[in-house]
Design an enzyme around this catalytic site. Structure first.
Site, PDB file in Angstrom:
ATOM      1  N   ARG A   1      -2.239 -15.202 -13.171  1.00 28.01           N
ATOM      2  CA  ARG A   1      -2.647 -14.220 -12.224  1.00 28.01           C
ATOM      3  C   ARG A   1      -2.275 -12.845 -12.824  1.00 28.01           C
ATOM      4  NH1 ARG A   1      -2.527 -16.273  -6.490  1.00 28.01           N
ATOM      5  NH2 ARG A   1      -1.400 -18.392  -6.415  1.00 28.01           N
TER       6      ARG A   1
ATOM      7  N   HIS B   1     -10.837 -10.148   1.641  1.00 26.82           N
ATOM      8  CA  HIS B   1     -10.888  -9.151   0.771  1.00 26.82           C
ATOM      9  C   HIS B   1     -11.494  -7.799   1.553  1.00 26.82           C
ATOM     10  CE1 HIS B   1     -13.460  -6.816  -1.875  1.00 26.82           C
ATOM     11  NE2 HIS B   1     -12.495  -6.693  -2.773  1.00 26.82           N
TER      12      HIS B   1
ATOM     13  N   LYS C   1       3.802  -7.644  -8.938  1.00 27.48           N
ATOM     14  CA  LYS C   1       4.065  -9.042  -8.734  1.00 27.48           C
ATOM     15  C   LYS C   1       4.802  -9.883  -9.432  1.00 27.48           C
ATOM     16  CE  LYS C   1       0.196 -11.382  -7.589  1.00 27.48           C
ATOM     17  NZ  LYS C   1      -1.041 -11.788  -7.796  1.00 27.48           N
TER      18      LYS C   1
ATOM     19  N   TYR D   1       2.659  29.681   0.154  1.00 25.91           N
ATOM     20  CA  TYR D   1       2.170  28.793   1.551  1.00 25.91           C
ATOM     21  C   TYR D   1       0.529  28.246   0.837  1.00 25.91           C
ATOM     22  CZ  TYR D   1      -1.235  32.728   1.873  1.00 25.91           C
ATOM     23  OH  TYR D   1      -2.189  33.845   1.562  1.00 25.91           O
TER      24      TYR D   1
ATOM     25  N   CYS E   1      -5.907  29.198  -0.988  1.00 26.19           N
ATOM     26  CA  CYS E   1      -6.665  29.048   0.132  1.00 26.19           C
ATOM     27  C   CYS E   1      -8.010  28.301  -0.294  1.00 26.19           C
ATOM     28  CB  CYS E   1      -7.014  30.331   0.578  1.00 26.19           C
ATOM     29  SG  CYS E   1      -7.749  31.458  -0.564  1.00 26.19           S
TER      30      CYS E   1
ATOM     31  N   ARG F   1       4.879  -8.230  -1.709  1.00 26.31           N
ATOM     32  CA  ARG F   1       4.735  -6.670  -2.190  1.00 26.31           C
ATOM     33  C   ARG F   1       4.915  -5.748  -0.722  1.00 26.31           C
ATOM     34  NH1 ARG F   1      -1.436  -7.582  -4.129  1.00 26.31           N
ATOM     35  NH2 ARG F   1      -2.381  -7.978  -2.111  1.00 26.31           N
TER      36      ARG F   1
ATOM     37  N   MET G   1      -8.769  -7.840 -10.091  1.00 27.84           N
ATOM     38  CA  MET G   1      -8.509  -8.456 -11.463  1.00 27.84           C
ATOM     39  C   MET G   1      -8.462  -9.845 -11.461  1.00 27.84           C
ATOM     40  SD  MET G   1      -5.960  -5.761 -13.455  1.00 27.84           S
ATOM     41  CE  MET G   1      -4.747  -5.815 -12.257  1.00 27.84           C
TER      42      MET G   1
ATOM     43  N   GLY H   1      -7.547  -8.112  -5.260  1.00 28.63           N
ATOM     44  CA  GLY H   1      -8.831  -8.577  -5.589  1.00 28.63           C
ATOM     45  C   GLY H   1      -9.465  -7.831  -6.849  1.00 28.63           C
TER      46      GLY H   1
ATOM     47  N   SER I   1      -3.957  35.508  -3.018  1.00 31.20           N
ATOM     48  CA  SER I   1      -4.248  34.360  -2.429  1.00 31.20           C
ATOM     49  C   SER I   1      -5.472  33.754  -3.539  1.00 31.20           C
ATOM     50  CB  SER I   1      -5.001  34.593  -1.106  1.00 31.20           C
ATOM     51  OG  SER I   1      -5.110  33.232  -0.873  1.00 31.20           O
TER      52      SER I   1
END
Length: 904
Positions: free
Chosen positions: A105, A477, A35, A873, A853, A361, A116, A114, A786
């Site tokens: 704020r 909210h 902010k 992979y 895996c 934001r 804090m 919402g 694997s």
């Protein structure tokens, strides 16, 4: 105020902004919070931003490190910055005739909507309220602001429940026959303020603070304190935000949306955060302050005429009611989106016709919206293909990959509201966040129904499969948090009346009790009685386009864990490049097969086992033929039988009789044999390769089924079939050498008889610490590894995955673990073993194929780790295949960016 630490410090703690200039900018997000950094950036851009200053996140860190004391020099810096704000607006903090009022704020580097605390209208007391009334010429506005301040400050700073004040106000309105807050006159607010102040003194045994300086430091302390409140800690845990980041505090000159019919406050998005459509989206309220919009206290009006007409609303949109301010706002929308190159979430206030920007934001969005916005911004030339890939949270794709309501299913409509967050879910009705969490922990699906949600409900919202609120709009909210979590949500269902005792809700003459099943369709803004059937999702062209971008930029292959043709086809449809784990034991639980499996296990002779295995061979061969056919030449890794024998054993007399009848064996002997096979710790008992050592004929049958199936499919389709045969739970080279020799012997026999040349690989699962530590020796026999990270995590931690769920939450709450190690790979322990095994294995066999895996194969953070290790992979469940494809691409791009010296 809290005591100041004595240690001298020349560090800069406060950064000012306003009047077209700022000491910071967007690049200082870590220091100023999101902010504060964006307020500075907007100031530098010359946008209308009320002047103010930011107390840095480093103060938050110092505050907690020094026992909630402030660093030396902070008080002086705050006083100087506050005086400069007063100079810019022509007011003075605490001056009874021309008072400067401020908002206080929070603002962490990661958006936490919402979670804090915020305090508005700070600086008001009995004297300055009179001064504000005289200065503005509007007594009603001044005392409306004062009562708001008392209520908010008492809740946030003094710890009084906001319901105390809401009850006073509602009772007064009922007595005066008022319906809306805007019906209240100045004298009404004076009387309510007196009642508020008496309530504070009665509850706290001290009067409401009148000293503006005391008010200011009380609010600063409350904001820093809120960094560690329960809801903020829950949110950080859910979104993996480190506690060490801290929050900044933003102190800014107040601008007022509650100064009459030419004033307003609103929240807007430059694109639709639910669908991604390139259309302005938002809400505003005339004669109101910001909390009225986001808290759902009043149902807001649409921003645009188009939205109003689409929703069938009659109250004028901002475009119609305030055309000049709206035109200026639209120009700022476009400028900010081009500047930040992303969809913006904006808070604004119109004071007496003048527009002021309070926040911008990058907006939270659904997965569907994220895909569309990323692809559209790429088409519009605002971002590159690589940036588009990085713009979509890989975790969020899960929202798109699950069923939606069947359009042909019967539905019993209960209620309608605003379509606040898309998706569909069925669950039991609950009315409290705590109950939602408790029932979800029991494995039950719940829909949380509330008058409105507040940040204290965050744990219940996360536990619920869907959310319904009676009040609130599309930017309330509930709506914002639900979209961020991917939960379907219906807001503003004004006809819903929730019983005071939380036993039921009523709507249109119908009563729905706690525990009743309902279905929510967030995209339609509808709730239905009972459970409604679902259908598989249809993925948009944006999805395919982004996946094509991702596939172009990833290094690792992505396979799927699959045992059935349906799983395999699903995986192929989601872009899987093979099967990384076929768990053959899952094929044995079919009712037609389980008896033969039990015969094989309970047989007390080799002949008996071979007779049972002969029944299973054609079944297994058929299974593998189907899988090889679906995968069309892609690699298929088949794990030989692994689980503890007790999973297959008959438990009831009826089951034993069934095996006796099928095998011709005596039931009493079977019962005795089953008892002898019982193990006290089966997960570390007679399973995996240990079965193959004791009963080699089991693995020989499976190897034969695999190879015969591969031969048959290769001949039938002409595809190149390369089976990868994986021997599980190996702890030593000797175990693997013994069993690999048996597999090779069967393979040679099958290939010789078929007169065909077909490649195959024999490898192992690395799922024991000893295997990882001796991987160089094991690689002498294995052609691939694997990593079975489910069992490797269990054996490294000494934890049971099934049993640890009862106490792991305690570890997470007390920060003994940052993440559940069965969800996200433990890098320090399990990860270190993977690194050791990869390095040692490739020291012996440089071309050793490496994969993963376990469930971690579909977790983006775990994928990022194994990308760094150099695995070839990952393999995951079919529905998580797209998540893995995107996460692998993002990890590859970030590493490339860092190697090029760019911020990653």
């Amino acid at each position: 105020m809290t005591a100041t630490a004595k240690k001298p410090n020349k560090q800069k703690w406060v950064y000012s902004f306003g009047a077209g200039a700022a000491e910071g900018d967007a690049s200082l997000k870590n220091l100023l919070g999101g902010k504060g950094a964006n307020l500075a950036e907007m100031s530098n851009l010359g946008l209308p931003v009320p002047p103010g200053f930011t107390i840095t996140t480093e103060v938050c860190t110092a505050f907690y490190e020094s026992g909630r004391n402030y660093p030396a020099g902070l008080e002086e810096e705050v006083a100087g910055a506050l005086a400069e704000v007063g100079r810019l607006v022509g007011r003075k903090f605490g001056d009874p005739k021309a008072p400067l009022l401020v908002s206080v704020r929070s603002g962490a580097r990661a958006s936490m909507p919402g979670m804090m605390d915020t305090v508005l209208n700070l600086g008001l007391n009995d004297a300055t309220a009179e001064g504000l009334a005289a200065l503005s010429g509007d007594e009603r506005f001044a005392y409306d602001s004062y009562r708001r301040f008392i209520q908010m400050y008492s809740d946030v700073v003094l710890g009084l429940d906001h319901h105390v004040f809401e009850d006073i106000l509602e009772t007064y309105k009922e007595e005066q026959d008022y319906f809306l807050d805007t019906d209240m006159k100045a004298q009404d607010w004076r009387l309510v303020i007196d009642k508020y102040k008496r309530a504070v003194e009665e509850k706290l045994k001290r009067p409401f603070p009148q000293d503006p300086k005391e008010q200011l430091w009380g609010a600063i302390g409350a904001v820093f304190g809120s960094w560690r409140n329960d809801r903020a800690e829950t949110y950080r845990r859910l979104h993996n935000i480190p506690e060490s980041w801290g929050t900044a505090v933003n102190i800014q000159a107040m601008v007022f949306g509650n100064m009459g019919e030419k004033s307003a406050t609103g929240v807007a998005f430059t694109r639709d955060p639910s669908t991604g459509e390139n259309a302005y989206y938002g809400e505003f309220l005339i004669n109101a302050q910001g909390e009225d919009v986001v808290a759902g206290i009043r149902t807001p009006q649409p921003l645009t005429r188009r939205a109003r007409e689409k929703m069938g609303e009659t109250a004028p949109s901002m475009e119609e009611a305030m055309p000049d301010a709206f035109k200026e706002l639209v120009a700022i929308f476009d400028r900010l989106e081009k500047h930040y190159r992303d969809m913006q979430d904006i808070e604004f206030t119109v004071q007496d016709g003048k527009l002021w920007m309070l926040q911008t934001r990058n907006g939270k969005r659904t997965a569907r919206a994220a895909l569309r916005i990323a692809v559209d911004l790429k088409r519009e030339g605002l971002i590159t293909e690589e940036e588009a890939v990085l713009r979509v949270d890989a975790h969020s794709l899960d929202q798109l990959l699950h069923p939606q309501l069947d359009p042909n299913a019967k539905r019993d409509l209960l209620l309608t509201g605003l379509p606040a967050s898309p998706g569909a879910a069925s669950g039991e009705v609950v009315f409290s966040a705590d109950e939602a969490e408790r029932l979800a922990q029991e494995g039950r699906k719940v829909v949380l129904v509330r008058v409105e949600t507040s940040p204290e409900d965050i744990h219940g919202m996360h536990a619920a499969v869907g959310i319904v609120t009676a009040r609130g709009g599309m930017t309330s909210h509930a709506a914002v948090v639900a979209r961020g979590m991917g939960r379907p949500c219906v807001c503003g269902a004004g006809d819903v009346k929730i019983a005071a005792d939380g036993s039921h809700f009523s709507v249109a003459g119908r009563k729905v009790k706690k525990g009743d099943m309902v279905t929510i369709d967030g995209a339609a803004g509808a709730v239905y009685a009972g459970a409604v059937a679902t259908v598989e999702p249809e993925l948009s062209g944006d999805f395919a386009e982004l996946m094509a971008f991702a596939d172009k930029h990833r290094r690792m292959k992505v396979r799927a864990n699959a045992e059935t043709p349906l799983d395999a086809r699903t995986a192929r449809g989601f872009g899987a490049e093979g099967i990384g784990l076929c768990r053959t034991e899952h094929m044995f639980f079919d009712l037609e097969r389980i008896v033969a499996v039990r015969e094989m296990i309970l047989a007390d002779s080799l002949e008996g086992r071979k007779a049972a295995l002969a029944k299973l061979l054609p079944m297994q061969r058929g299974d593998f033929e189907e899988l090889f056919t679906v995968m069309r030449g892609l690699p298929v890794t088949v794990r030989l039988l692994d689980p503890p024998l007790h999973e297959f054993l008959p438990h009831s007399d009826a089951e034993i009789d069934e095996v006796a009848k099928s095998s011709g064996m005596d039931a009493a002997k079977l019962k005795d044999r089953a008892h002898k096979l019982h193990e006290f710790n089966p997960m570390l008992g007679h399973r995996g390769c240990r079965l193959g050592v004791s009963f080699p004929e089991i693995y020989e049958m499976q190897a034969r089924a695999i190879m015969e199936a591969a031969v048959a499919v290769a001949k039938q389709t002409g595809d190149r079939v390369t089976p990868e045969i994986m021997i599980p739970l190996v702890a030593s080279r000797e175990e693997l050498k013994l069993l690999k020799a048996k597999v090779d012997a069967v393979a040679r026999e099958v290939l010789s008889a078929a007169k065909i040349d077909l490649d195959y690989l024999v490898g192992t699962m690395i799922e024991l610490p000893r295997a990882a530590l001796t991987a160089d020796r094991i690689a002498e026999e294995a052609l691939f590894f694997s990593f079975g990270t489910n069992d490797l995590t269990q054996t490294t931690f000494g934890l049971s995955r099934d049993d640890s769920a009862s106490f792991l939450p305690d570890y997470l709450r007390q920060n003994l673990m940052e993440r559940d190690p069965f969800v996200t790979l433990d890098r320090e322990g399990v990860g270190a073993l993977i690194e050791i095994a990869a390095r040692k294995g490739r020291s012996t066999r440089p071309n050793l194929k490496l994969g993963i895996c376990g469930e971690h194969g579909g977790d983006p953070d775990s994928i990022d780790f194994v990308e760094g290790v150099g695995l070839d992979y990952v393999s995951c469940s079919p529905y998580r295949t797209p998540i893995a494809r995107l996460a692998a691409a993002q990890s590859s791009l970030r590493r490339k960016s860092r190697s090029d010296g760019k911020p990653g």
